[in-house]
Design a protein around this motif. Structure first.
Motif, PDB file in Angstrom:
ATOM      1  N   PHE A 178     -78.925  -8.536  40.570  1.00  0.00           N
ATOM      2  CA  PHE A 178     -77.965  -7.745  41.348  1.00  0.00           C
ATOM      3  C   PHE A 178     -76.916  -7.120  40.428  1.00  0.00           C
ATOM      4  O   PHE A 178     -76.320  -7.791  39.589  1.00  0.00           O
ATOM      5  N   THR A 179     -76.657  -5.829  40.604  1.00  0.00           N
ATOM      6  CA  THR A 179     -75.577  -5.121  39.898  1.00  0.00           C
ATOM      7  C   THR A 179     -74.924  -4.154  40.867  1.00  0.00           C
ATOM      8  O   THR A 179     -75.585  -3.605  41.767  1.00  0.00           O
ATOM      9  N   LEU A 180     -73.632  -3.932  40.657  1.00  0.00           N
ATOM     10  CA  LEU A 180     -72.878  -3.059  41.549  1.00  0.00           C
ATOM     11  C   LEU A 180     -71.596  -2.649  40.850  1.00  0.00           C
ATOM     12  O   LEU A 180     -71.008  -3.435  40.097  1.00  0.00           O
ATOM     13  N   ALA A 181     -71.172  -1.413  41.064  1.00  0.00           N
ATOM     14  CA  ALA A 181     -69.878  -0.980  40.545  1.00  0.00           C
ATOM     15  C   ALA A 181     -68.775  -1.579  41.401  1.00  0.00           C
ATOM     16  O   ALA A 181     -68.883  -1.635  42.635  1.00  0.00           O
ATOM     17  N   ALA A 182     -67.712  -2.037  40.755  1.00  0.00           N
ATOM     18  CA  ALA A 182     -66.641  -2.715  41.476  1.00  0.00           C
ATOM     19  C   ALA A 182     -65.293  -2.348  40.882  1.00  0.00           C
ATOM     20  O   ALA A 182     -65.188  -1.714  39.827  1.00  0.00           O
ATOM     21  N   GLN A 183     -64.249  -2.810  41.568  1.00  0.00           N
ATOM     22  CA  GLN A 183     -62.882  -2.493  41.160  1.00  0.00           C
ATOM     23  C   GLN A 183     -61.970  -3.658  41.523  1.00  0.00           C
ATOM     24  O   GLN A 183     -62.120  -4.278  42.577  1.00  0.00           O
ATOM     25  N   GLY A 184     -61.026  -3.957  40.608  1.00  0.00           N
ATOM     26  CA  GLY A 184     -60.040  -4.993  40.890  1.00  0.00           C
ATOM     27  C   GLY A 184     -59.054  -4.527  41.940  1.00  0.00           C
ATOM     28  O   GLY A 184     -58.624  -3.376  41.932  1.00  0.00           O
ATOM     29  N   SER A 185     -58.666  -5.404  42.837  1.00  0.00           N
ATOM     30  CA  SER A 185     -57.761  -5.020  43.923  1.00  0.00           C
ATOM     31  C   SER A 185     -56.326  -4.847  43.450  1.00  0.00           C
ATOM     32  O   SER A 185     -55.554  -4.105  44.064  1.00  0.00           O
ATOM     33  N   LYS A 186     -55.934  -5.488  42.338  1.00  0.00           N
ATOM     34  CA  LYS A 186     -54.563  -5.367  41.818  1.00  0.00           C
ATOM     35  C   LYS A 186     -54.499  -4.418  40.636  1.00  0.00           C
ATOM     36  O   LYS A 186     -53.730  -3.464  40.629  1.00  0.00           O
ATOM     37  N   THR A 187     -55.288  -4.676  39.624  1.00  0.00           N
ATOM     38  CA  THR A 187     -55.257  -3.844  38.422  1.00  0.00           C
ATOM     39  C   THR A 187     -55.974  -2.518  38.627  1.00  0.00           C
ATOM     40  O   THR A 187     -55.760  -1.568  37.868  1.00  0.00           O
ATOM     41  N   GLU A 188     -56.822  -2.441  39.645  1.00  0.00           N
ATOM     42  CA  GLU A 188     -57.638  -1.258  39.949  1.00  0.00           C
ATOM     43  C   GLU A 188     -58.554  -0.876  38.791  1.00  0.00           C
ATOM     44  O   GLU A 188     -59.047   0.249  38.720  1.00  0.00           O
ATOM     45  N   GLY A 189     -58.789  -1.815  37.900  1.00  0.00           N
ATOM     46  CA  GLY A 189     -59.712  -1.565  36.796  1.00  0.00           C
ATOM     47  C   GLY A 189     -61.146  -1.574  37.274  1.00  0.00           C
ATOM     48  O   GLY A 189     -61.544  -2.392  38.112  1.00  0.00           O
ATOM     49  N   LEU A 190     -61.919  -0.615  36.762  1.00  0.00           N
ATOM     50  CA  LEU A 190     -63.321  -0.516  37.141  1.00  0.00           C
ATOM     51  C   LEU A 190     -64.159  -1.443  36.277  1.00  0.00           C
ATOM     52  O   LEU A 190     -63.818  -1.729  35.127  1.00  0.00           O
ATOM     53  N   GLY A 191     -65.271  -1.863  36.836  1.00  0.00           N
ATOM     54  CA  GLY A 191     -66.149  -2.747  36.085  1.00  0.00           C
ATOM     55  C   GLY A 191     -67.506  -2.870  36.744  1.00  0.00           C
ATOM     56  O   GLY A 191     -67.768  -2.288  37.801  1.00  0.00           O
ATOM     57  N   ALA A 192     -68.340  -3.628  36.108  1.00  0.00           N
ATOM     58  CA  ALA A 192     -69.681  -3.882  36.624  1.00  0.00           C
ATOM     59  C   ALA A 192     -69.729  -5.283  37.218  1.00  0.00           C
ATOM     60  O   ALA A 192     -69.311  -6.260  36.574  1.00  0.00           O
ATOM     61  N   LEU A 193     -70.217  -5.347  38.406  1.00  0.00           N
ATOM     62  CA  LEU A 193     -70.348  -6.624  39.095  1.00  0.00           C
ATOM     63  C   LEU A 193     -71.816  -7.022  39.049  1.00  0.00           C
ATOM     64  O   LEU A 193     -72.692  -6.252  39.421  1.00  0.00           O
ATOM     65  N   SER A 194     -72.112  -8.222  38.581  1.00  0.00           N
ATOM     66  CA  SER A 194     -73.517  -8.606  38.431  1.00  0.00           C
ATOM     67  C   SER A 194     -73.684 -10.119  38.581  1.00  0.00           C
ATOM     68  O   SER A 194     -72.767 -10.903  38.296  1.00  0.00           O
ATOM     69  N   GLY A 195     -74.882 -10.478  39.019  1.00  0.00           N
ATOM     70  CA  GLY A 195     -75.218 -11.887  39.055  1.00  0.00           C
ATOM     71  C   GLY A 195     -75.670 -12.350  37.676  1.00  0.00           C
ATOM     72  O   GLY A 195     -76.076 -11.542  36.833  1.00  0.00           O
ATOM     73  N   ARG A 196     -75.603 -13.646  37.453  1.00  0.00           N
ATOM     74  CA  ARG A 196     -76.015 -14.183  36.155  1.00  0.00           C
ATOM     75  C   ARG A 196     -76.675 -15.535  36.382  1.00  0.00           C
ATOM     76  O   ARG A 196     -76.187 -16.348  37.169  1.00  0.00           O
ATOM     77  N   LEU A 197     -77.779 -15.759  35.688  1.00  0.00           N
ATOM     78  CA  LEU A 197     -78.587 -16.945  35.941  1.00  0.00           C
ATOM     79  C   LEU A 197     -77.801 -18.240  35.759  1.00  0.00           C
ATOM     80  O   LEU A 197     -77.940 -19.168  36.557  1.00  0.00           O
ATOM     81  N   ASP A 198     -76.961 -18.293  34.723  1.00  0.00           N
ATOM     82  CA  ASP A 198     -76.233 -19.541  34.471  1.00  0.00           C
ATOM     83  C   ASP A 198     -75.102 -19.767  35.470  1.00  0.00           C
ATOM     84  O   ASP A 198     -74.479 -20.837  35.463  1.00  0.00           O
ATOM     85  N   ARG A 199     -74.829 -18.784  36.326  1.00  0.00           N
ATOM     86  CA  ARG A 199     -73.788 -18.929  37.346  1.00  0.00           C
ATOM     87  C   ARG A 199     -74.363 -18.984  38.761  1.00  0.00           C
ATOM     88  O   ARG A 199     -73.630 -19.229  39.713  1.00  0.00           O
ATOM     89  N   MET A 200     -75.655 -18.741  38.877  1.00  0.00           N
ATOM     90  CA  MET A 200     -76.257 -18.649  40.207  1.00  0.00           C
ATOM     91  C   MET A 200     -76.180 -19.967  40.962  1.00  0.00           C
ATOM     92  O   MET A 200     -75.881 -19.999  42.161  1.00  0.00           O
ATOM     93  N   GLU A 201     -76.452 -21.064  40.271  1.00  0.00           N
ATOM     94  CA  GLU A 201     -76.436 -22.369  40.942  1.00  0.00           C
ATOM     95  C   GLU A 201     -75.056 -22.707  41.470  1.00  0.00           C
ATOM     96  O   GLU A 201     -74.917 -23.358  42.515  1.00  0.00           O
ATOM     97  N   GLN A 202     -74.019 -22.256  40.765  1.00  0.00           N
ATOM     98  CA  GLN A 202     -72.648 -22.490  41.225  1.00  0.00           C
ATOM     99  C   GLN A 202     -72.231 -21.500  42.318  1.00  0.00           C
ATOM    100  O   GLN A 202     -71.137 -21.594  42.860  1.00  0.00           O
ATOM    101  N   GLY A 203     -73.100 -20.531  42.608  1.00  0.00           N
ATOM    102  CA  GLY A 203     -72.772 -19.539  43.633  1.00  0.00           C
ATOM    103  C   GLY A 203     -71.730 -18.549  43.163  1.00  0.00           C
ATOM    104  O   GLY A 203     -70.913 -18.084  43.975  1.00  0.00           O
ATOM    105  N   GLU A 204     -71.746 -18.188  41.880  1.00  0.00           N
ATOM    106  CA  GLU A 204     -70.746 -17.269  41.321  1.00  0.00           C
ATOM    107  C   GLU A 204     -71.430 -16.055  40.694  1.00  0.00           C
ATOM    108  O   GLU A 204     -72.640 -16.051  40.455  1.00  0.00           O
ATOM    109  N   LEU A 205     -70.647 -15.012  40.447  1.00  0.00           N
ATOM    110  CA  LEU A 205     -71.134 -13.833  39.739  1.00  0.00           C
ATOM    111  C   LEU A 205     -70.051 -13.357  38.795  1.00  0.00           C
ATOM    112  O   LEU A 205     -68.957 -13.945  38.727  1.00  0.00           O
TER     113      LEU A 205
END
Length: 278
Positions: A178-205
């Motif tokens: 999974f990948t998606l363009a995203a933005q911080g709600s405070k800093t409004e900085g743009l970035g890439a939002l993605s899943g990662r295998l080592d974080r999947m089990e913890q339910g994080e991205l």
């Protein structure tokens, strides 16, 4: 052995005499007084035994009757408990559905109204390296590949990866693909939002800023960023709960905890269109 047989014989004879005396007393009520008195004297101990035995039998029968009554009462109580449990469960389901429908109405109002199709999660993917679910609706209900899926609070769940006529496979936001363009709600900085295998089990991205020096903050929300009209902007993805520094120290990568509860998905909503509500 002989002594035992003797006592058995004596006891049998006594019982026989007693029964004979009872019979005589009942058949010949006008028997001479000495005969009647002898019969009563002989049979009196056995009458007591018979009376005691009858009383004991009545008690045993009463006990079994009470046991049967208790068993029936216990069965009735279990059935009543099951009925009340079912009713309570139905009440919980109805209350939950009402809450989701009220939230759904809120999502369909305003300038950035979302046009949603509700669906239910049929199953979760069996591949331990993927984070996927299958929905009970597909192209027959207007679902298409690439459409976003949210929960009742407008929090992003994932994106449709494959569609059949009556089913759809959804890639969750924690999936490594999974990948998606995203933005911080405070800093409004743009970035890439993605899943990662080592974080999947913890339910994080992971949220990775696009530009070096772009900071992300703990506790900052992460939102979807509109890009070519592929998905609606401003969908809440999650919150940055920890930071990872890259070896060069040029940027901080945010570890994002999803706002949606991905571990217990039930009813979800597919964004089929968005814009000003008509």
């Amino acid at each position: 052995m002989k002594g035992g047989r003797r006592w058995i014989w004596i006891t049998g004879a006594a019982v026989s005499v007693s029964l004979l005396a009872l019979a005589l007393g009942s058949v010949f009520p006008q028997a001479p007084g000495p005969v009647r008195e002898a019969a009563e004297t002989i049979s009196r101990p056995f009458q007591r035994v018979y009376a005691l035995a009858g009383e004991q039998a009545r008690r045993v029968l009463g006990y079994f009757a009470s046991v049967d009554a208790l068993r029936e009462e216990n069965t009735a109580l279990r059935e009543e408990n099951l009925r009340l449990t079912r009713e309570a469960r139905l009440g919980e389901l109805a209350q939950g559905e009402n809450t989701r429908l009220r939230a759904l109405l809120d999502l369909e109002e305003g300038q950035n109204a979302l046009h949603l199709t509700d669906a239910w999660v049929l199953s979760r993917g069996a591949d331990p390296w993927r984070a996927e679910v299958t929905l009970d609706k597909g192209s027959d209900a207007g679902l298409r590949e690439g459409q976003c899926v949210v929960d009742q609070t407008k929090a992003l769940i994932g994106r449709i990866a494959e569609v059949g006529e009556q089913w759809a496979r959804v890639t969750l936001i924690t999936d490594p693909a999974f990948t998606l363009a995203a933005q911080g709600s405070k800093t409004e900085g743009l970035g890439a939002l993605s899943g990662r295998l080592d974080r999947m089990e913890q339910g994080e991205l992971i949220f990775t800023p696009l530009s070096p020096g772009t900071g992300v903050q703990l506790g900052e929300g992460v939102l979807t960023f509109a890009q070519g009209g592929r998905y609606p902007p401003g969908l809440l993805v999650g919150t940055i709960t920890s930071l990872e520094e890259d070896p060069g120290g040029l940027r901080s990568t945010g570890v994002v905890t999803p706002s949606a509860d991905l571990s217990s998905l039930g009813q979800v909503f597919v964004v089929t269109a968005w814009g000003t509500a008509s």
